[in-house]
Scaffold this motif. Structure first.
Motif, PDB file in Angstrom:
ATOM      1  N   ILE A 227       0.947  -1.201  -0.071  1.00  0.00           N
ATOM      2  CA  ILE A 227      -0.001   0.083   0.130  1.00  0.00           C
ATOM      3  C   ILE A 227       0.734   1.487   0.129  1.00  0.00           C
ATOM      4  CG2 ILE A 227      -1.510   1.540   1.351  1.00  0.00           C
ATOM      5  CD1 ILE A 227      -2.914  -0.917  -0.114  1.00  0.00           C
ATOM      6  N   LYS A 228       1.804   1.394   0.818  1.00  0.00           N
ATOM      7  CA  LYS A 228       2.875   2.431   0.879  1.00  0.00           C
ATOM      8  C   LYS A 228       3.423   2.468  -0.402  1.00  0.00           C
ATOM      9  CE  LYS A 228       4.009   2.063   5.894  1.00  0.00           C
ATOM     10  NZ  LYS A 228       5.151   1.722   6.772  1.00  0.00           N
ATOM     11  N   ALA A 229       3.889   1.746  -1.139  1.00  0.00           N
ATOM     12  CA  ALA A 229       4.276   1.612  -2.571  1.00  0.00           C
ATOM     13  C   ALA A 229       3.591   2.179  -3.495  1.00  0.00           C
ATOM     14  CB  ALA A 229       4.951  -0.110  -2.906  1.00  0.00           C
ATOM     15  N   LEU A 230       2.449   1.558  -3.408  1.00  0.00           N
ATOM     16  CA  LEU A 230       1.319   2.268  -4.376  1.00  0.00           C
ATOM     17  C   LEU A 230       1.129   3.854  -4.223  1.00  0.00           C
ATOM     18  CD1 LEU A 230      -1.133  -0.868  -4.388  1.00  0.00           C
ATOM     19  CD2 LEU A 230       0.262  -0.053  -6.266  1.00  0.00           C
ATOM     20  N   ARG A 231       1.237   3.994  -3.082  1.00  0.00           N
ATOM     21  CA  ARG A 231       1.062   5.512  -2.580  1.00  0.00           C
ATOM     22  C   ARG A 231       2.056   6.318  -3.079  1.00  0.00           C
ATOM     23  NH1 ARG A 231      -1.702   7.229   2.993  1.00  0.00           N
ATOM     24  NH2 ARG A 231      -1.697   9.193   1.941  1.00  0.00           N
ATOM     25  N   GLU A 232       3.084   5.813  -2.946  1.00  0.00           N
ATOM     26  CA  GLU A 232       4.179   6.573  -3.670  1.00  0.00           C
ATOM     27  C   GLU A 232       4.367   6.713  -5.251  1.00  0.00           C
ATOM     28  OE1 GLU A 232       7.854   4.653  -2.011  1.00  0.00           O
ATOM     29  OE2 GLU A 232       7.405   5.380   0.009  1.00  0.00           O
TER      30      GLU A 232
END
Length: 667
Positions: A549-554
């Motif tokens: 999820i963090k990677a997708l947000r970035e």
């Protein structure tokens, strides 16, 4: 009946009578309020609003004062003063509270100052008109916000205060807070269901619109789950309580509603900060306009003061302040009517910027209930007999795969043989003894072990069949009679009927769709192929979901995470907007989620995002319109001069227009 009731709820009877006892039918006629009728928009309802009544009274007095001004100036002024007081009381009170408690200025004080300034130079009617229209826009905004909140929290009226509890054969009316898990309740036709529970006896159609947004009543029978705050239909129901009052789905919704009513979106917080600074600037500019022009431009004091009052009116940011919340609340209200609850306007604002929607697989894109897709009997074994043996052994297990096998046997109405003994084989499966024969059911990994007795028969067909099933994303189990393979079972979680449409609608909005799952890659790829998702991440632990999820947000920006389980809670909290499944979702998922799909209808996600985007467009329209009107009026006042009544109408008219523009979302 009486003897059996005496044992409830500690020991629930095996049977309940088909008819409700007469004494139950006649006791406690006022146990709970009847469900309120559906509320429709009624313009006349505004007249019942005290604030609106005061505004209309102020306008009527202003009109009378203007009519009588020709023959009695003193009487006219008295009527104007009463009109000022009636229409401006709430405005003045709010302005003074802001000044005293927060040591700040707001538009309320600016309007009162402008009205009093107009009166001081003899423009009583203009001042009264200013107060009347300003108060009218305020009353309209208050009414519409109140109506929007009622659309969100109309279920609050469905909170029953008491319940009919049956204990030792005696019916008594008790407060909801006194109910405990295991209590037996009676709910008559047309009454509100007082607690979450399961139906112990009875059949009825239950109206769940307040909880799930479903338009039609849902048929309920023995074993069905029911929720507090829903409405029983035509049949009496005996309900066994499964959750205490504070832990019901209804209680959680109320908490969400309270949060939604108090949380303010970032854009509104920005406007409030701007209002404070802007109000100070307007007051300072007004003082300068009163003091300087007579010396610098040789204007008369009366002309200077008049222009300053016009400036004070047209420069006030009333329309700008009203640009956001009516539109936000209207969108939240419309979503609530479809069973989608927002915990605050900030989440609607964030949802409008969504770039990626990430779904958990099990229970979200899929039903979360595995089903037997293939049941293969080996040579020399009868399929039905083998299925009956398998179900008899698996019936002792609570594993979802075991329950799927039992369901299949029950659906085919097979008679299950008596099992003599059974035990669980840790990490593999279960075994049992039937008529002296040892049967084992478990993982197919035995086929991969070297020198095992199972594969000595040259069972290449079983290995090939397993590869085929696993390639289709299915879970495979073996059935063993002693040490010999007797059959193979393939199971698979089924895709939700609306999953493919839900994904397609999101993609039509230009949004990428991801799937996060703890399941193995082969299964995930099969589900992805059926639903059409863009990105697949499989074999994930809860902490891995957070990482993705963090990677997708970035990479993409705002991300919505949709999930229903405890293992989804960390990812829901990490996403820009966490969306929980209301019906099948866990308590942890509902607590952490920012938005809840009360009817678990993932197909509504795309339309909700579209609504959020539309609300943001309306907010931008309102802000541009408000700023344009303010700038135009200020320039007109200094370049040509405008009459105070015209300034009042243009300023307050723009405020009413932005409010009405926001209310378009309620259609």
């Amino acid at each position: 009946m009486q003897a059996k009731l005496e044992q409830m709820p500690k020991q629930m009877p095996k049977q309940m009578p088909k008819q409700m006892p007469k004494q139950m039918a006649h006791q406690g006629s006022a146990q709970q309020p009847r469900a309120p009728k559906p509320r429709r928009f009624d313009p006349m309802a505004m007249l019942g609003n005290p604030e609106m009544q005061a505004v209309l009274g102020s306008g009527l007095l202003m009109l009378i004062a203007w009519v009588v001004s020709g023959w009695s100036e003193v009487f006219s002024i008295i009527l104007y003063v009463i009109s000022y007081a009636l229409g401006g009381w709430i405005t003045a009170k709010e302005g003074v509270e802001t000044l005293v408690k927060e040591h700040d200025l707001d538009v309320n004080l600016l309007m009162i100052a402008a009205a009093l300034g107009a009166a001081s130079i003899g423009y009583w009617n203009e001042g009264a008109m200013l107060i009347f229209i300003f108060a009218l826009s305020g009353a309209l905004e208050s009414y519409t916000m109140e109506r929007s909140k009622k659309d969100i929290s109309s279920l609050m009226a469905l909170k029953p205060a008491t319940a009919v509890r049956i204990e030792k054969g005696i019916m008594s009316e008790v407060a909801i807070d006194l109910l405990a898990v295991g209590d037996l309740l009676l709910v008559r036709p047309g009454e509100l269901i007082p607690a979450d529970g399961t139906i112990y006896q009875g059949e009825s159609a239950v109206n769940q619109a307040s909880i799930t947004g479903e338009s039609l009543p849902v048929e309920k029978t023995v074993g069905s789950e029911v929720f507090a705050g829903t409405i029983n239909g035509e049949g009496p129901l005996y309900i066994e309580v499964t959750k205490s009052a504070g832990n019901t789905l209804f209680a959680k919704i109320i908490k969400m509603v309270e949060e939604a009513e108090t949380e303010v979106p970032e854009s509104q917080r920005f406007i409030k900060r701007l209002e404070s600074i802007y109000a100070r600037v307007v007051v300072a500019a007004t003082v300068a306009l009163i003091a300087l022009p007579p010396f610098l431009l040789d204007w008369s004091w009366s002309a200077t003061f008049y222009k300053a009052m016009v400036f004070l009116v047209v420069a006030s940011p009333c329309a700008l302040v009203s640009s956001i919340m009516p539109a936000m609340l209207s969108a939240i209200s419309k979503s609530a009517r479809k069973g989608i609850l927002f915990k605050g306007g900030v989440h609607l604002e964030n949802m409008a910027k969504t770039s990626v929607v990430a779904f958990d697989k099990t229970g979200t894109l899929t039903e979360g209930i595995p089903q037997v897709t293939d049941f293969i009997a080996g040579e020399g074994y009868d399929r039905n007999e083998l299925l009956a043996v398998s179900a008899s052994i698996e019936k002792l297990s609570r594993h979802p795969l075991a329950e799927a096998i039992v369901r299949l046997a029950e659906d085919e109405h097979l008679e299950l043989p008596v099992i003599q003994e059974s035990k669980s084989v840790t990490g593999w499966g279960i075994e049992g003894l039937i008529d002296g024969q040892l049967w084992r059911i478990g993982k197919s990994n035995l086929l991969d072990e070297q020198n095992n007795t199972v594969a000595e028969d040259g069972d290449e067909q079983w290995i090939s069949l397993r590869q085929q099933f696993e390639g289709e994303g299915k879970t495979v189990s073996l059935i063993l009679a002693g040490e010999r393979i007797a059959g193979m079972i393939a199971l698979q979680d089924t895709v939700r009927p609306q999953a493919e449409a839900a994904v397609r609608k999101l993609q039509e909005l230009g949004i990428k769709v991801a799937m996060l799952t703890g399941d193995r890659a082969a299964t995930a790829e099969v589900i992805a192929g059926r639903t059409g998702v863009d990105l697949v991440f499989a074999g994930l632990l809860p902490e891995d979901k957070v990482t993705h999820i963090k990677a997708l947000r970035e990479q993409y920006g705002n991300v919505i995470m949709v999930g229903d389980g405890v293992n989804d809670a960390p990812a829901l909290a990490t996403a820009t907007v966490g969306m929980g499944m209301g019906m099948k979702g866990s308590g942890a998922a509902l607590e952490i989620a920012d938005v809840v799909l009360m009817n678990d209808n993932i197909e509504e996600i795309a339309s909700t995002i579209a609504l959020a985007r539309r609300s943001q467009r309306i907010v931008k329209q309102n802000m541009v319109f408000a700023v344009t009107v303010i700038a135009t009026m200020i320039l007109s006042n200094f370049m040509q001069g405008i009459a105070l009544p015209f300034g009042v109408i243009s300023h307050e008219g723009s405020t009413i227009l932005v409010i009405l523009n926001g209310l378009r979302l309620l259609r």
